[in-house]
Design an enzyme around this catalytic site. Structure first.
Site, PDB file in Angstrom:
ATOM      1  N   ASP A 105       0.731  -1.158  -0.015  1.00 56.54           N
ATOM      2  CA  ASP A 105      -0.077   0.075  -0.052  1.00 56.54           C
ATOM      3  C   ASP A 105       0.905   1.372  -0.023  1.00 56.54           C
ATOM      4  O   ASP A 105       1.767   1.394  -0.877  1.00 56.54           O
ATOM      5  CB  ASP A 105      -0.910  -0.023   1.141  1.00 56.54           C
ATOM      6  N   ASP A 242      -8.297  -8.280  -3.058  1.00 60.88           N
ATOM      7  CA  ASP A 242      -7.892  -6.931  -2.732  1.00 60.88           C
ATOM      8  C   ASP A 242      -8.791  -5.978  -3.800  1.00 60.88           C
ATOM      9  O   ASP A 242      -8.642  -6.226  -5.159  1.00 60.88           O
ATOM     10  CB  ASP A 242      -6.597  -6.527  -2.703  1.00 60.88           C
ATOM     11  N   GLY A 268      -7.344 -10.756   1.117  1.00 60.51           N
ATOM     12  CA  GLY A 268      -7.655  -9.592   0.953  1.00 60.51           C
ATOM     13  C   GLY A 268      -6.295  -8.714   0.828  1.00 60.51           C
ATOM     14  O   GLY A 268      -5.322  -9.142   0.615  1.00 60.51           O
ATOM     15  N   HIS A 269      -6.606  -7.153   0.978  1.00 59.70           N
ATOM     16  CA  HIS A 269      -5.789  -6.176   1.058  1.00 59.70           C
ATOM     17  C   HIS A 269      -4.454  -6.491   2.118  1.00 59.70           C
ATOM     18  O   HIS A 269      -3.568  -6.317   1.782  1.00 59.70           O
ATOM     19  CB  HIS A 269      -6.584  -4.906   1.425  1.00 59.70           C
ATOM     20  N   PHE A 270      -4.948  -6.820   3.483  1.00 55.51           N
ATOM     21  CA  PHE A 270      -3.970  -7.067   4.471  1.00 55.51           C
ATOM     22  C   PHE A 270      -3.881  -8.584   4.790  1.00 55.51           C
ATOM     23  O   PHE A 270      -4.301  -9.338   5.290  1.00 55.51           O
ATOM     24  CB  PHE A 270      -4.614  -6.837   5.724  1.00 55.51           C
TER      25      PHE A 270
END
Length: 295
Positions: A105, A242, A268-270
């Protein structure tokens, strides 16, 4: 298994106290872990002990995040250029001359700016949902941010404020995570992030950074040229669910680095919240094959 301790330390850079986590032998190859929005080095809490036997891991909290100082937006220019420069100074304060980068990120443009400025210091890059391509931007998630970048007004600021609310942060953790992995998510993660984001001064700090994100888009061609000319070993371990940085961003690395190793994980994103053991294994194998043997 002999688990090495993680130390929680601080160092002063430009008069600001930077908090960081450190583990592993002092003489081991260094892996610099750069977190994303809206979290801190806490995101690496499950990864660090799994790699500390072979590597020296260092994970700072960016200025304005986590336990690092958070001077007001009037006292510090919160831009990605300044955060990257501060990160370079942080590595120099710790005497880090060569290191691999883990970018996620916000950590991606910060780390890649550092690589552009000091390519001789970078031994490898691990990108975990750390984007460097237009096609990696999830259209729906980025719509309010792009509107703010295009024209910063009170009307465009308001939707972006929701991104750092408790519900907005929880969305980032849960979205794209299959049902069978949801109970691996630690609710303390989004509650702690939300508490940090609610501190005095964070509205100006975070809106300023988000508004500056367009400066990273302008550097995407330079990042991609760096990949082509440096041939830096790169591993992408990406949560395929994500919606902020979509899997096309991971696949795009092969356009400039044909030998890039790409792994899409069912999360997902994390991604570390659900797949830290798998990611640690992929990193350990990658670094031993592509970096340690080549050193």
């Amino acid at each position: 298994m002999n688990v090495l301790p993680t130390h929680h330390r601080t160092v002063t850079v430009r008069g600001h106290e930077i908090a960081y986590r450190e583990a592993g032998p002092a003489d081991a190859p260094v892996l610099l872990l750069l977190h994303g929005f809206p979290t801190s080095s806490r995101m690496f809490r499950d990864l660090i002990p799994r790699l500390a036997g072979d590597y020296r891991l260092i994970a700072p909290d960016h200025l304005g995040f986590g336990r690092s100082d958070a001077p007001s937006a009037a006292a510090f220019a919160y831009t990605f250029a300044e955060l990257a420069a501060l990160t370079a100074e942080f590595t120099e304060a710790l005497g880090l001359e060569r290191f691999a980068l883990y970018i996620q990120d916000y950590g991606s443009p910060i780390g890649l700016r550092l690589a552009l400025a000091h390519p001789e210091r970078i031994t490898a890059i691990i990108s975990q949902n750390g984007n460097a391509y237009d096609e990696g931007l999830g259209a729906e998630a980025w719509a309010p941010v792009l509107a703010l970048i295009e024209n910063r007004t009170p009307e465009t600021e308001e939707p972006v404020r929701g991104i750092r609310s408790l519900d907005g942060i929880r969305w980032q953790y849960e979205t794209g995570v299959p049902a069978e992995y949801l109970d691996l998510l630690d609710p303390d993660a989004w509650h702690q992030d939300a508490a940090h984001m609610a501190r005095e001064g964070q509205d100006e700090i975070q809106l300023g950074l988000i508004a500056d994100y367009g400066s990273n888009f302008a550097l995407y061609p330079a990042f991609q040229e760096y990949f082509r000319t440096s041939r830096v070993p790169l591993l992408a371990v990406w949560g395929e669910g994500d919606q902020v940085f979509v899997p096309a961003g991971a696949e795009a690395f092969r356009r400039d680095l044909p030998d890039a190793e790409i792994h899409l994980l069912p999360t997902g994103h994390f991604a570390l919240e659900t797949h830290a053991p798998q990611i640690a294994a992929l990193i350990g194998d990658f670094l031993k094959r592509r970096v340690v043997k080549a050193a």
